[in-house]
Design a protein around this motif. Structure first.
Motif, PDB file in Angstrom:
ATOM      1  N   ARG A  96      -0.984   8.323  -3.997  1.00 42.36           N
ATOM      2  CA  ARG A  96      -1.763   8.578  -2.788  1.00 42.36           C
ATOM      3  C   ARG A  96      -3.031   9.381  -3.090  1.00 42.36           C
ATOM      4  NH1 ARG A  96      -0.146   5.636   1.876  1.00 42.36           N
ATOM      5  NH2 ARG A  96       1.730   4.654   1.050  1.00 42.36           N
ATOM      6  N   GLU A 124       0.091   3.656   5.682  1.00 46.28           N
ATOM      7  CA  GLU A 124       1.081   4.731   5.663  1.00 46.28           C
ATOM      8  C   GLU A 124       2.390   4.218   5.058  1.00 46.28           C
ATOM      9  OE1 GLU A 124       0.640   7.865   6.466  1.00 46.28           O
ATOM     10  OE2 GLU A 124      -1.463   7.509   7.031  1.00 46.28           O
ATOM     11  N   ASP A 125       3.065   5.073   4.313  1.00 47.17           N
ATOM     12  CA  ASP A 125       4.341   4.707   3.687  1.00 47.17           C
ATOM     13  C   ASP A 125       5.462   5.249   4.570  1.00 47.17           C
ATOM     14  OD1 ASP A 125       5.971   5.459   0.501  1.00 47.17           O
ATOM     15  OD2 ASP A 125       6.359   3.942   2.025  1.00 47.17           O
ATOM     16  N   GLU A 126       5.965   4.407   5.478  1.00 51.21           N
ATOM     17  CA  GLU A 126       6.951   4.879   6.443  1.00 51.21           C
ATOM     18  C   GLU A 126       8.314   4.223   6.274  1.00 51.21           C
ATOM     19  OE1 GLU A 126       5.090   4.021  10.147  1.00 51.21           O
ATOM     20  OE2 GLU A 126       3.728   5.752  10.041  1.00 51.21           O
ATOM     21  N   GLU A 127       8.419   3.179   5.461  1.00 50.88           N
ATOM     22  CA  GLU A 127       9.671   2.438   5.375  1.00 50.88           C
ATOM     23  C   GLU A 127      10.655   3.099   4.415  1.00 50.88           C
ATOM     24  OE1 GLU A 127       8.850  -2.107   6.486  1.00 50.88           O
ATOM     25  OE2 GLU A 127       8.168  -1.569   4.477  1.00 50.88           O
ATOM     26  N   ALA A 128      11.898   3.068   4.768  1.00 52.52           N
ATOM     27  CA  ALA A 128      12.953   3.609   3.921  1.00 52.52           C
ATOM     28  C   ALA A 128      13.165   2.717   2.707  1.00 52.52           C
ATOM     29  CB  ALA A 128      14.256   3.721   4.716  1.00 52.52           C
ATOM     30  N   LYS A 188      15.049  -0.633   3.257  1.00 56.83           N
ATOM     31  CA  LYS A 188      14.288  -1.696   3.915  1.00 56.83           C
ATOM     32  C   LYS A 188      13.348  -2.375   2.927  1.00 56.83           C
ATOM     33  CE  LYS A 188      12.661  -1.247   8.025  1.00 56.83           C
ATOM     34  NZ  LYS A 188      11.897  -0.734   9.195  1.00 56.83           N
TER      35      LYS A 188
END
Length: 652
Positions: free
Chosen positions: A81, A633-637, A640
């Motif tokens: 990032r 944005e990095d929101e996934e588990a 998933k």
């Protein structure tokens, strides 16, 4: 095989070959894409190239050519990032490209290292780094002046071991499309120019990866190798959109050979002299523009670190040197040289009066010698040997220079997978416009490798397109090339004259100094040459067909690039990056003045979140503007992402 009643094994006697994927270009990006496809199991592929040993990545370099990647040494903290934010901060760069180029930088870097590119490590195996321009960390790596050449050769060796067909002497002149979908390319077969009426070769394919480099031929003053021309015009004709075409990188380079004179070439403090066109009336000229002697020496020195011309470094910075060189050549019509045989401004340097930054550096590298050549030799002997290899001994010979086009930060507009707006056509390397106004040094080499992997991965997961090309459309597009071949034949050749004229105009009006009226006039001239091409573009022999198609590509590229600059000005665009947009009058308080000659207003970044795209529609150029895409944005588990990866490799 028949399509709409047309035998597509031959069209008008032109042979047809079929592959699943065609890669155009044999530079570091093209070979990387080929290697990725093959290792992913996509083996029905072939490369077409105008010249296997041509191209920028094989034939260019600098004082210390850089590869930019995530930090792999020391205790300095870094992350995917963080690097993405650095790339994104260069303005006008889409966040998905910044994130992908950061995330895959280590994988692609280590792939090159595994192939034998000798990036240096310390005794513990850490890949050591250094800070390059626009780099807050120490992410840069290098093996010296020929980093991209070594990359190209290592990737080429891997591809040759895979026995992948390479069709050499094939100049791409047409991208085949039908309803916005790419179906292959047509090439001019350079070995067949005088053997047949229409010396073309048709390659039909599901996908095309376009790795043709930037439009190097559109400028006269260029540090691109003379073998590099680019083929952006062919893509524009096919309907591909351009992105950030206004954004280039320019800097001081030698004319023969074409080579960046950055780093130690400037830190050695050479003398800048100019002469008239006949080589007479020698004089040092920097003091005509910069009055303070100590300031002149410091600015020459800083050009080593700050090689690209930068509007931000104009008011009282090192880019004043670039502007002085440019004005001396373009405005005063003189030739400019670096002289390493004598000191600038005086016979002997007074080291006690040197700016502290300059003195401390020269002392640290043991280069406190009397003459520029001695200082250069002490700092970087290979830099001296490079010019000796070309018959120039800097101990006694002057080195002619100019402010040259070096890299197009813009290019063809591509998505997350480096696919253009034409389905099935991918652009990678400098052909792709993934950079913004600024970029860290060496990020272009990384972007080419990352784009290659992204395109290959998409093709792996989407192996077939549903629609097929109409035979009538194929014949129609081939007929356009045949008509051009017939109509350019004449009694007197004009291609060299046009080539020299239009490239000179670009260097004088559309490089670091851009005046609205000059841009408009040159755009009108290019449009006139294109509109009446049957009258203007002439050759006397089939041997010149290559040049005729190059001129055609140059004119189409220049039309889009000049249109982009004109449109940028009309939308209120101001000076930024490597371009000064001159104001028509000096009667504006906010305008800055350079040498009582150039008046401009600097961009403050207010348009840094807006991207300009240009394209041809029915032969007419248009523009559109949009906001940059933010860094995703990095929101996934993990679970998933893992599920999506198992199902389709995370390619949507």
């Amino acid at each position: 095989m028949m399509t709409d009643g047309i035998d597509i094994d031959a069209v008008r006697g032109i042979p047809v070959k079929r592959y699943h994927t065609i890669i155009v270009g044999t530079g570091a990006a093209g070979y990387a894409a080929t290697d990725c496809l093959y290792r992913y199991g996509v083996t029905d592929i072939a490369i077409v190239t105008e010249g296997r040993t041509m191209g920028t990545s094989r034939n260019t370099g600098s004082d210390k050519q850089t590869y930019y990647k995530l930090t792999l040494c020391g205790e300095q903290q870094d992350s995917v990032r963080d690097m993405a934010k650095t790339l994104f901060s260069g303005q006008c760069m889409d966040g998905e490209h910044a994130l992908a180029e950061s995330a895959l930088s280590v994988k692609r870097f280590l792939k090159l290292a595994d192939l034998g590119v000798p990036f240096p490590t310390n005794r513990y195996g850490e890949y050591v780094g250094y800070k390059t321009d626009h780099d807050p960390k120490q992410r840069a790596a290098s093996i010296g002046p020929y980093t991209s050449r070594a990359m190209t050769q290592a990737l080429e060796k891997a591809v040759l071991a895979e026995s992948i067909p390479i069709y050499d002497q094939m100049q791409v002149v047409q991208i085949l499309t039908d309803c916005g979908v790419c179906h292959g390319v047509v090439c001019l077969s350079l070995n067949e120019l005088e053997k047949t009426q229409y010396p073309f070769q048709i390659f039909l394919s599901e996908f095309v990866i376009y790795a043709t480099g930037g439009p190097a031929g559109i400028y006269r003053d260029s540090v691109y190798p003379e073998s590099q021309h680019g083929a952006s015009g062919v893509a524009f004709i096919a309907g591909a959109a351009g992105k950030n075409l206004t954004e280039w990188q320019y800097g001081i380079a030698s004319v023969k050979p074409r080579w960046n004179v950055s780093g130690s070439y400037m830190q050695a403090l050479p003398r800048f002299i100019s002469v008239d066109q006949d080589g007479r009336d020698e004089r040092e000229f920097l003091q005509d523009y910069l009055k303070e002697e100590d300031s002149i020496l410091e600015k020459i020195f800083l050009k080593g670190y700050e090689w690209p011309f930068d509007v931000k470094k104009l008011e009282n910075g090192s880019s004043l040197v670039d502007m002085a060189v440019y004005l001396e050549i373009v405005k005063n019509k003189r030739r400019v040289f670096l002289d390493y045989t004598r000191n600038p401004l005086k016979e002997k340097l007074d080291y006690q009066r040197l700016p502290k930054t300059v003195f401390d550096y020269l002392r640290r590298v043991d280069a406190l010698y009397d003459l520029p050549f001695e200082r250069l030799l002490a700092m970087n002997e290979p830099a001296v040997q490079f010019y000796r290899d070309y018959g120039i001994d800097l101990k006694k010979d002057r080195l002619e220079i100019a402010v040259c086009a070096q890299h197009n930060n813009g290019g063809l507009s591509v998505d997350l997978w480096w696919q253009t707006n034409i389905q099935g056509l991918f652009a990678i390397g400098e052909a792709a416009g993934t950079h913004g106004v600024y970029r860290p040094g060496g990020s272009a080499l990384n972007a080419g490798q990352v784009g290659a992997e992204r395109a290959a991965l998409f093709i792996l997961r989407h192996p077939d397109k549903k629609n097929k090309m109409s035979g009538k459309i194929l014949e129609k597009q081939v007929n356009v090339l045949c008509e051009f071949t017939d109509k350019v034949m004449g009694k007197q050749s004009t291609v060299t004259q046009i080539q020299n004229s239009i490239s000179s105009n670009m260097s004088e009006v559309a490089a670091i100094l851009r005046k609205p009226d000059d841009i408009r006039r040159n755009l009108e001239r290019v449009e006139w040459l294109l509109k009446y091409w049957k009258k203007n573009i002439k050759i006397t022999s089939a041997k010149e067909l290559r040049e005729a198609f190059l001129v055609r590509d140059m004119l189409i590229s220049q039309r889009l690039y000049l249109f982009a600059m004109k449109d940028y000005i009309e939308q209120g665009g101001k000076s930024r990056g490597s371009a000064v947009y001159c104001q028509a009058t000096k009667d504006v308080d906010s305008q800055k003045n350079i040498f009582n000659t150039v008046y401009y207003e600097a961009d403050t970044g207010e348009k840094g979140n807006i991207i300009q795209e240009v394209y041809l529609k029915n032969g007419i150029p248009y523009s559109r503007y949009r906001l940059v895409n933010p860094i995703p944005e990095d929101e996934e588990a993990f679970e998933k992402v893992w599920k999506k990866y198992r199902e389709n490799g995370n390619v949507y």
